[in-house]
Motif scaffolding. Structure first.
Motif, PDB file in Angstrom:
ATOM      1  N   LYS A 229     -19.280  -5.101   3.862  1.00  0.00           N
ATOM      2  CA  LYS A 229     -18.668  -5.135   5.190  1.00  0.00           C
ATOM      3  C   LYS A 229     -17.143  -5.098   5.067  1.00  0.00           C
ATOM      4  O   LYS A 229     -16.569  -5.572   4.080  1.00  0.00           O
ATOM      5  N   LYS A 230     -16.519  -4.562   6.100  1.00  0.00           N
ATOM      6  CA  LYS A 230     -15.072  -4.472   6.105  1.00  0.00           C
ATOM      7  C   LYS A 230     -14.471  -5.856   6.323  1.00  0.00           C
ATOM      8  O   LYS A 230     -14.993  -6.667   7.093  1.00  0.00           O
ATOM      9  N   THR A 231     -13.371  -6.134   5.630  1.00  0.00           N
ATOM     10  CA  THR A 231     -12.690  -7.419   5.776  1.00  0.00           C
ATOM     11  C   THR A 231     -11.223  -7.193   6.135  1.00  0.00           C
ATOM     12  O   THR A 231     -10.705  -6.086   6.019  1.00  0.00           O
ATOM     13  N   GLN A 232     -10.565  -8.251   6.558  1.00  0.00           N
ATOM     14  CA  GLN A 232      -9.140  -8.191   6.864  1.00  0.00           C
ATOM     15  C   GLN A 232      -8.382  -9.109   5.912  1.00  0.00           C
ATOM     16  O   GLN A 232      -8.937 -10.074   5.379  1.00  0.00           O
ATOM     17  N   ALA A 233      -7.139  -8.807   5.703  1.00  0.00           N
ATOM     18  CA  ALA A 233      -6.309  -9.606   4.795  1.00  0.00           C
ATOM     19  C   ALA A 233      -6.092 -10.991   5.390  1.00  0.00           C
ATOM     20  O   ALA A 233      -5.984 -11.151   6.610  1.00  0.00           O
ATOM     21  N   PRO A 234      -6.039 -12.013   4.561  1.00  0.00           N
ATOM     22  CA  PRO A 234      -5.756 -13.367   5.060  1.00  0.00           C
ATOM     23  C   PRO A 234      -4.417 -13.405   5.780  1.00  0.00           C
ATOM     24  O   PRO A 234      -3.459 -12.750   5.367  1.00  0.00           O
ATOM     25  N   LYS A 235      -4.360 -14.159   6.852  1.00  0.00           N
ATOM     26  CA  LYS A 235      -3.103 -14.309   7.578  1.00  0.00           C
ATOM     27  C   LYS A 235      -3.021 -15.711   8.156  1.00  0.00           C
ATOM     28  O   LYS A 235      -4.041 -16.346   8.426  1.00  0.00           O
ATOM     29  N   GLN A 236      -1.825 -16.160   8.317  1.00  0.00           N
ATOM     30  CA  GLN A 236      -1.587 -17.506   8.813  1.00  0.00           C
ATOM     31  C   GLN A 236      -1.264 -17.438  10.297  1.00  0.00           C
ATOM     32  O   GLN A 236      -0.337 -16.758  10.718  1.00  0.00           O
ATOM     33  N   SER A 237      -2.062 -18.120  11.086  1.00  0.00           N
ATOM     34  CA  SER A 237      -1.803 -18.194  12.523  1.00  0.00           C
ATOM     35  C   SER A 237      -0.902 -19.395  12.775  1.00  0.00           C
ATOM     36  O   SER A 237      -1.334 -20.539  12.629  1.00  0.00           O
ATOM     37  N   ILE A 238       0.314 -19.114  13.118  1.00  0.00           N
ATOM     38  CA  ILE A 238       1.288 -20.190  13.322  1.00  0.00           C
ATOM     39  C   ILE A 238       1.551 -20.319  14.818  1.00  0.00           C
ATOM     40  O   ILE A 238       2.013 -19.378  15.470  1.00  0.00           O
ATOM     41  N   LYS A 239       1.220 -21.477  15.355  1.00  0.00           N
ATOM     42  CA  LYS A 239       1.500 -21.737  16.768  1.00  0.00           C
ATOM     43  C   LYS A 239       2.958 -22.174  16.891  1.00  0.00           C
ATOM     44  O   LYS A 239       3.381 -23.147  16.264  1.00  0.00           O
ATOM     45  N   ARG A 240       3.709 -21.433  17.663  1.00  0.00           N
ATOM     46  CA  ARG A 240       5.132 -21.722  17.798  1.00  0.00           C
ATOM     47  C   ARG A 240       5.343 -23.106  18.400  1.00  0.00           C
ATOM     48  O   ARG A 240       4.749 -23.457  19.419  1.00  0.00           O
ATOM     49  N   GLU A 241       6.174 -23.891  17.741  1.00  0.00           N
ATOM     50  CA  GLU A 241       6.499 -25.221  18.252  1.00  0.00           C
ATOM     51  C   GLU A 241       7.693 -25.106  19.191  1.00  0.00           C
ATOM     52  O   GLU A 241       8.732 -24.575  18.835  1.00  0.00           O
ATOM     53  N   LEU A 242       7.532 -25.622  20.405  1.00  0.00           N
ATOM     54  CA  LEU A 242       8.524 -25.432  21.452  1.00  0.00           C
ATOM     55  C   LEU A 242       9.472 -26.623  21.552  1.00  0.00           C
ATOM     56  O   LEU A 242       9.073 -27.774  21.359  1.00  0.00           O
ATOM     57  N   THR A 243      10.716 -26.309  21.867  1.00  0.00           N
ATOM     58  CA  THR A 243      11.742 -27.335  22.064  1.00  0.00           C
ATOM     59  C   THR A 243      12.444 -27.071  23.396  1.00  0.00           C
ATOM     60  O   THR A 243      12.144 -26.093  24.086  1.00  0.00           O
ATOM     61  N   CYS A 244      13.409 -27.909  23.708  1.00  0.00           N
ATOM     62  CA  CYS A 244      14.136 -27.789  24.980  1.00  0.00           C
ATOM     63  C   CYS A 244      14.681 -26.390  25.237  1.00  0.00           C
ATOM     64  O   CYS A 244      14.676 -25.908  26.365  1.00  0.00           O
ATOM     65  N   ASP A 245      15.187 -25.745  24.174  1.00  0.00           N
ATOM     66  CA  ASP A 245      15.863 -24.466  24.370  1.00  0.00           C
ATOM     67  C   ASP A 245      15.029 -23.268  23.911  1.00  0.00           C
ATOM     68  O   ASP A 245      15.564 -22.172  23.755  1.00  0.00           O
ATOM     69  N   SER A 246      13.721 -23.464  23.703  1.00  0.00           N
ATOM     70  CA  SER A 246      12.866 -22.329  23.336  1.00  0.00           C
ATOM     71  C   SER A 246      12.711 -21.388  24.522  1.00  0.00           C
ATOM     72  O   SER A 246      12.486 -21.819  25.651  1.00  0.00           O
ATOM     73  N   LEU A 247      12.827 -20.082  24.241  1.00  0.00           N
ATOM     74  CA  LEU A 247      12.669 -19.081  25.302  1.00  0.00           C
ATOM     75  C   LEU A 247      11.442 -18.226  25.010  1.00  0.00           C
ATOM     76  O   LEU A 247      10.964 -18.161  23.891  1.00  0.00           O
TER      77      LEU A 247
END
Length: 983
Positions: free
Chosen positions: A965-983
Motif C-alpha cells: 500500500k502507498k504510504t506518506q512520509a512522517p510529518k509533525q503536526s504542530i498546533k500553533r501556540e497563540l499569544t497576545c500578538d499572534s495574527l
C-alpha cells in the motif's frame, strides 16, 4: 454487426432526443424519435431498498417509463438482454467543481492591508458574494465528465468554491451527447457558504475564524433589515441573499467543530444547513447528530505513514496515527447513529481513488445499502430532487449503471453508465470471459497457462512444470496477445489470436524464438472460479477506540461526577477561615457540602488527604490557550467577535493546565486592536466539546488594549488608524459616542439597524459587560480610566499593568482591579519600568490583584508564580495564594461560585502532594464540580497506554507498507501556540 447497429440506433435516438423542438433544422430533415429501449432479464436496484431480481427497465426520451418484473413492451422498442447483470441508479455528487471556472489567488501581497471593499453597490465586505451564479461560469468539460462517469457518477452539483457567501450552484447531468439546454437540470440548485475568505479579494476583514462567524451573523441581520425596506441605497449582495433564502443551503465546514459552529449560525437565523463534513464527525458523533443536519462526507482517507525509521516515526503524533486508523469508520458511525449523509469525491487527488476508498468504508462496516443511499437517494433528498434523480422509478431521469454484479465488490465490472437515456460505454459488456486454466503444447513442451483477474483486464501466469515464467497478456477488441520467455529469458514465444464467442480454445499465430511462424492452441482445462468468499474475507480492521477528546490523553469514557470526602487535609480556604489543618471536606452533587472534622462520608468515596493540602482550583485571569484564533486584526474595533466561537477543546494546554491545578480561566482576545473581542470564561472540563467548557450564565467580558501593539509599532503597516497613543484615545471616544447614540435610539424605540459591535459597546456603557484592558504605561492607564468615567462606567481589570505601582491609588479610587505578572519585565520597550514588587504595592493600595500567566507554560506553574509575591513584597502565604484563587474569581465576577473552599460553592478543588506554594509539590487530583479531570495515578497509566497504542499503530502501518500500500512520509503536526500578538 448486431452490436454496431444497436449502437447506431441508440446514437440516433439520443441525437433526436436532445434536439430542441422549436429550433430550426438546416442540416437535414426534421424528425422526432420516440422509440423505447428495454433492458430485460436483469437485476434492478430501483432504489437501494427496492430490488427486482429479474426484471425489465423501460426508458424513452431520457426518462424511465416503467420498471418491474412484468413490464408491457411497446412495439417500437429496442430490446437489450442483460442476463446475469445488474442495474443501479447512477451516483450523484452534491459537492463538485465540475465545469465551473475556479478563481485563483492573485500573486503578490505584503503587509499593507486593504480595509475597504473594492466593489460598489454590493455588501460592505468583499468576501460576501451571494450574487455569484455558477451557471454564468459553467463550461461542460468532456474529459472530466468521462472520468466521473467511469467512477459511476451521472449527475454533479457544482459551484464556485470561493468566499464566505459563495452564491448559487448548478446541477448538471454528465451527458456528453446533449447540450446545456438539457443537461442543466437546475441552474440555481443550492446556495453555498464557507468559513474561508475569497482568494480573489484582498479586503482584510475577517482575518480570523471568529471574524468570519461574526461577519455571517451581521450579514443575516443586515439582510433582514434590508428586506424590510430600511436601506436608502441598493445592495445587490443582500438582494441576492434574500432571493436565495428559499433554496437548499449548503455550508462547507470540513471539520466536526466547524460543523457545530455552522449549525449554530443556521439555528440563529432559522436555517437548516446541509453541511460538508471533514471526515472526523465520528469523534463527536452525539453533537453531530444533535444538529439534525444532513451531511456531505468526503472519503479522502489519509495514507499510512512510513514509520520504518523509528526516529522519523517519532514525529508523527498519536492523534494523526489514530485518525489514519479511525477515519474509514466515519461513514459507518454516521449510519449507525441515524445521520443522513451523502458521499463525495471532494478533495480526492484522483477520482480513481473513490471506489477504493468507498470499498474501504464498507470493509470498516458501512452497509452496502447505506453506501448506495449515500450516492443516490440521499443526495437527491439534499437537492430537493426526489423522484427526478437517484432512483429508477417511473418519471425519473434514465441515469443508471450496468454492472457485472454487485457494484460494491472489487471484482465487479462497470460496463455502462447511461445518462439521460444516453449510453456511455465504460467496458465492453459483450467481451468474452477468457479466464481459466489452459494447457499449451509448443515444440514438444507443455506449459500451464492460468488467466485470472478482471474480465476486461485479465492477468496471466505461465508455468513449465513448477517454474514460473516471465509472461505478458494483452486482451482488447476480441484479440489477445500472449508472450512468455523460457531458458532464463533466452527464448521468447509470442502469440496473437482472435477470440471467438463460441470456442473455449485460444488459438492463432505463433512466432517462435528462432523467428519462424507456426500455430498455437491453448486448450481450456477448467473455467475461472472466484475464490470462496468465506475463505478470503479479510479480518475486520482493528479500529482504535475514540477518546474524549480523541487525542493521546483523552478518556475512553467521559469522567463522571462523584461524591467525595477528603479526610484530614490541610485546607487552604482562601476565605476568612484561612488555612485549617486536619480538616475534612465533603463534596456532594458537584458542590462543597460540608467543611469540618470527622465528617461522615455517607456513601461518598473517601480520599485520605493526611499530609496533603487541599485548595480551591487555580484561576488564570489572562490566558490564550485552547483557542483556534486569538486576534481579529481586520478592523481597529472588533467588539462583534467572540472567543466563545473559537474554543479548542482538544488543546493539550487544557490537560497540562489541569496537571498544574488550574480549573478556570479567561480566554482573552489578543491585543491587535484598541477594542478587541469578547472573552470566553472556561472551566477546563477535559473531554467535553467546546460549549461544555464555557461557564453557564457566564459573566460578560471584553478585551481592550493600549500601547505598542494597537498602534502597530512593529507591523510595518501605516494605513490603519490609530498609529499613535493619542489616536488610541480617539478610537475609544469615537466608538463609545457612537454606541451611546445607538443605544439611545434603541431605547427610544426609534428604527435602527442592528449592529452587533454597537450592541456590545452599549453593554459596557450600561454596566452589563466588563473590560479587561491590556496595559503597560501609566499615562495610558490614566487615559483609559478618564474615558471610562466620561461615559459612566469603570474599567474592570487592567491586565499586565506593569506600571500599576505608579497609579495604584488612582486605580483603587476608580475601582479597577489588576491582573499582572509576578516578575516579568524588560521584554519590550514599554515594559522597561516594570518591577517585581508591582503586585504587592497595588494590593497594599486596596487594588484586587491577580497573578496571571498569558503563557501556555506559565499557566502550569501559577502556584509558583504566586509564591514569588512572598519574596517580592513580603506577602503572607495565604494572601499570595489568594492571588491565583479568590482574587481572579472576584475580577471575573465568579467569587460567588468558585475561587475558595466554602460551603455551597462549586467543588473546583486541587489536592496537592505538598505545600501548594512549593516548587516540589504536585497536583495529585484536580476536580471541577465534583468531576476529577486530572489524576496523577491515572496519568501514569495513560502514559503506558499511549506507548502501547503507538506500538500497535506502528505495526499496522508497517504491515500496510509491507502489503504494497502507498504510504506518506512522517510529518509533525504542530498546533500553533497563540499569544497576545499572534495574527
Amino acid at each position: 454487426m448486431k452490436k454496431t447497429m444497436l449502437t447506431l440506433c441508440l446514437f440516433w435516438c439520443s441525437a433526436f432526443l436532445f434536439a430542441q423542438d422549436y429550433f430550426p433544422e438546416n442540416d437535414g430533415v426534421k424528425a422526432n424519435n420516440n422509440n423505447y429501449t428495454a433492458f430485460t432479464n436483469v437485476k434492478i436496484f430501483i432504489t437501494p431498498t427496492e430490488v427486482i431480481n429479474t426484471g425489465t427497465l423501460l426508458i424513452q426520451n431520457g426518462k424511465v417509463v416503467s420498471v418491474g418484473s412484468s413490464v408491457s413492451i411497446p412495439p417500437n422498442t429496442v430490446m437489450i438482454d442483460l442476463d446475469g447483470k445488474s442495474i443501479y441508479p447512477s451516483f450523484i455528487d452534491v459537492y463538485s467543481k465540475f465545469g465551473v471556472a475556479q478563481p485563483k489567488r492573485k500573486p503578490g501581497g505584503g503587509r499593507s492591508p486593504q480595509y475597504d471593499a473594492e466593489r460598489e453597490g454590493f455588501y460592505w465586505n468583499d468576501h460576501i458574494m451571494p450574487e455569484n451564479d455558477a451557471i454564468a461560469h459553467f463550461t461542460y468539460d468532456d474529459k472530466s465528465a468521462k472520468e466521473l462517469r467511469e467512477a459511476g457518477f451521472g449527475v454533479v452539483n457544482s459551484h464556485i468554491h470561493d468566499g464566505i457567501a459563495r452564491g448559487t450552484g448548478v446541477l448538471i447531468a454528465l451527458n456528453g451527447e446533449g447540450t446545456d439546454a438539457n443537461r442543466i437540470l437546475d441552474d440555481r440548485s443550492a446556495h453555498y457558504f464557507s468559513l474561508d475568505r475569497s482568494v480573489l479579494k484582498k479586503q482584510s476583514y475577517p482575518t480570523s475564524l471568529m471574524g468570519t462567524l461574526a461577519l455571517l451573523r451581521q450579514m443575516y441581520s443586515d439582510a433582514d433589515w434590508y428586506a424590510k425596506g430600511n436601506a436608502t441605497t441598493k445592495d445587490r449582495s443582500l438582494e441576492a441573499l434574500n432571493a436565495n433564502k428559499g433554496m437548499v443551503q449548503i455550508f462547507e465546514a470540513k471539520d466536526k467543530g466547524h460543523a457545530l459552529r455552522a449549525d449554530k449560525i443556521g439555528d440563529a437565523n432559522g436555517i437548516q444547513f446541509t453541511i460538508l463534513g471533514g471526515g472526523n464527525e465520528f469523534e463527536r458523533i452525539a453533537e453531530i447528530k444533535a444538529t439534525n443536519a444532513k451531511y456531505i462526507i468526503p472519503i479522502d482517507f489519509p495514507e499510512a505513514y512510513d514509520v520504518s525509521d523509528p526516529y522519523q516515526a517519532g514525529y508523527v503524533s498519536l492523534q494523526d496515527m489514530r485518525f489514519w486508523n479511525q477515519a474509514p469508520s466515519n461513514p459507518k458511525v454516521l449510519a449507525e447513529n441515524g445521520i443522513a449523509f451523502s458521499l463525495t469525491p471532494y478533495d480526492l487527488k484522483s477520482i480513481s481513488k473513490f471506489k477504493e476508498n468507498l470499498m474501504k468504508s464498507i470493509s470498516y462496516g458501512l452497509s452496502k445499502t447505506k453506501a448506495l443511499e449515500a450516492l443516490t437517494t440521499v443526495p437527491a433528498e439534499i437537492l430537493g430532487k426526489v423522484g427526478e434523480i437517484g432512483t429508477l422509478k417511473a418519471g425519473a431521469y434514465a441515469n443508471f449503471l450496468i454492472t457485472s454484479g454487485d457494484i460494491f465488490e472489487k471484482s465487479t465490472t462497470l460496463y455502462e453508465n447511461w445518462v439521460q437515456g444516453t449510453q456511455n460505454i465504460i467496458n465492453n459488456k459483450d467481451i468474452k470471459d477468457i479466464r481459466g486454466e489452459y494447457t499449451l503444447a509448443l515444440q514438444g513442451q507443455t506449459f500451464d497457462v492460468s488467466i485470472t483477474g478482471a474480465v476486461e483486464k485479465p492477468k496471466v501466469a505461465v508455468k513449465q512444470d513448477t517454474v514460473k515464467l516471465t509472461s505478458k497478456l494483452v486482451y482488447a477488441d476480441k484479440w489477445l496477445q500472449l508472450s512468455f520467455a523460457t531458458d532464463a529469458g533466452e527464448k521468447t514465444y509470442r502469440m496473437t489470436g482472435a477470440v471467438t464467442k463460441d470456442a473455449d480454445t485460444l488459438s492463432g499465430r505463433l512466432l517462435l524464438p528462432d523467428g519462424s511462424e507456426s500455430f498455437f492452441a491453448a486448450v481450456k482445462k477448467s473455467a475461472f472460479a472466484e475464490k470462496d468468499k468465506k475463505d478470503t474475507v479479510a479480518d475486520a480492521p482493528v479500529v482504535m477506540p475514540v477518546t474524549f477528546p480523541n487525542v493521546g490523553y483523552g478518556y475512553v469514557s467521559k469522567p463522571k461526577q462523584e461524591n467525595v470526602l477528603f479526610k484530614n487535609a490541610t485546607v487552604w480556604t482562601s476565605e476568612d477561615a484561612g488555612i485549617i489543618e486536619n480538616t475534612d471536606v465533603l463534596v456532594k452533587n458537584g458542590k462543597i457540602a460540608k467543611i469540618g472534622k470527622d465528617l461522615n462520608a455517607g456513601g461518598a468515596k473517601v480520599i485520605d488527604a493526611t499530609g496533603k493540602h487541599l485548595t480551591a482550583g487555580i484561576i488564570d485571569e489572562h490566558s490564550h490557550i485552547a483557542a483556534l484564533a486569538v486576534n481579529e486584526a481586520g478592523h481597529n474595533s472588533t467588539a462583534e467577535v467572540k472567543m466563545e466561537d473559537v474554543v479548542d477543546p482538544e488543546h493539550m494546554g487544557i490537560y497540562r493546565s489541569l496537571a498544574g491545578g488550574v480549573t478556570s480561566l479567561q480566554l482573552l482576545h489578543g491585543s491587535a486592536n484598541p477594542i478587541g473581542g469578547r472573552s470566553a470564561i472556561l472551566k477546563l472540563k477535559w473531554g467535553e466539546e467546546a460549549a461544555g467548557l464555557i461557564y453557564d450564565n457566564s459573566p460578560k467580558f471584553i478585551k481592550f488594549a493600549l500601547g505598542e501593539n494597537v498602534k502597530q509599532s512593529n507591523w510595518e503597516s501605516y494605513s490603519r488608524f490609530p498609529q499613535t497613543r493619542m489616536g488610541v484615545e480617539q478610537v475609544f471616544m469615537n466608538y463609545f459616542q457612537r454606541a451611546k447614540e445607538y443605544d439611545t435610539k434603541k431605547k427610544n424605540g426609534d428604527p435602527f439597524r442592528y449592529d452587533e459591535e454597537m450592541e456590545v459597546l452599549a453593554e459596557i456603557i450600561n454596566g452589563e459587560r466588563f473590560i479587561s484592558c491590556h496595559s503597560y504605561v501609566q499615562s495610558e492607564i490614566n487615559m483609559m480610566m478618564k474615558v471610562a468615567e466620561k461615559f459612566g462606567f469603570k474599567v474592570n481589570t487592567f491586565t499586565h499593568i506593569l506600571e500599576g505601582y505608579k497609579v495604584a491609588d488612582k486605580m483603587a479610587a476608580h475601582g479597577a482591579g489588576a491582573g499582572t505578572f509576578s516578575d516579568w519585565w524588560s521584554y519590550k520597550f514599554e515594559v522597561n519600568d516594570a518591577i517585581p514588587y508591582n503586585a504587592a504595592i497595588m494590593q497594599k493600595q486596596g487594588v484586587t490583584v491577580a497573578i496571571n500567566s498569558d503563557d501556555r507554560e506559565m499557566i502550569r506553574r501559577l502556584n509558583q508564580e504566586a509564591a514569588k509575591t512572598v519574596k517580592y513584597g513580603g506577602m503572607s502565604e495565604l494572601e499570595a495564594w489568594k492571588m491565583v484563587t479568590i482574587n481572579p474569581a472576584k475580577l471575573l465576577h465568579l467569587d460567588n461560585r468558585t475561587g475558595s473552599i466554602k460551603v455551597g460553592k462549586d467543588a473546583d478543588l486541587v489536592l496537592w502532594s505538598d505545600h501548594p506554594l512549593s516548587i516540589y509539590t504536585k497536583a495529585e487530583k484536580t476536580m471541577i464540580e465534583g468531576v476529577t479531570y486530572f489524576d496523577l495515578e491515572m496519568d501514569k497509566k495513560q502514559r503506558g497506554a499511549i506507548k502501547k497504542e503507538r506500538n500497535q499503530l506502528v505495526k499496522m502501518m508497517l504491515n500496510e507498507k509491507a502489503g504494497g500500500k502507498k504510504t506518506q512520509a512522517p510529518k509533525q503536526s504542530i498546533k500553533r501556540e497563540l499569544t497576545c500578538d499572534s495574527l
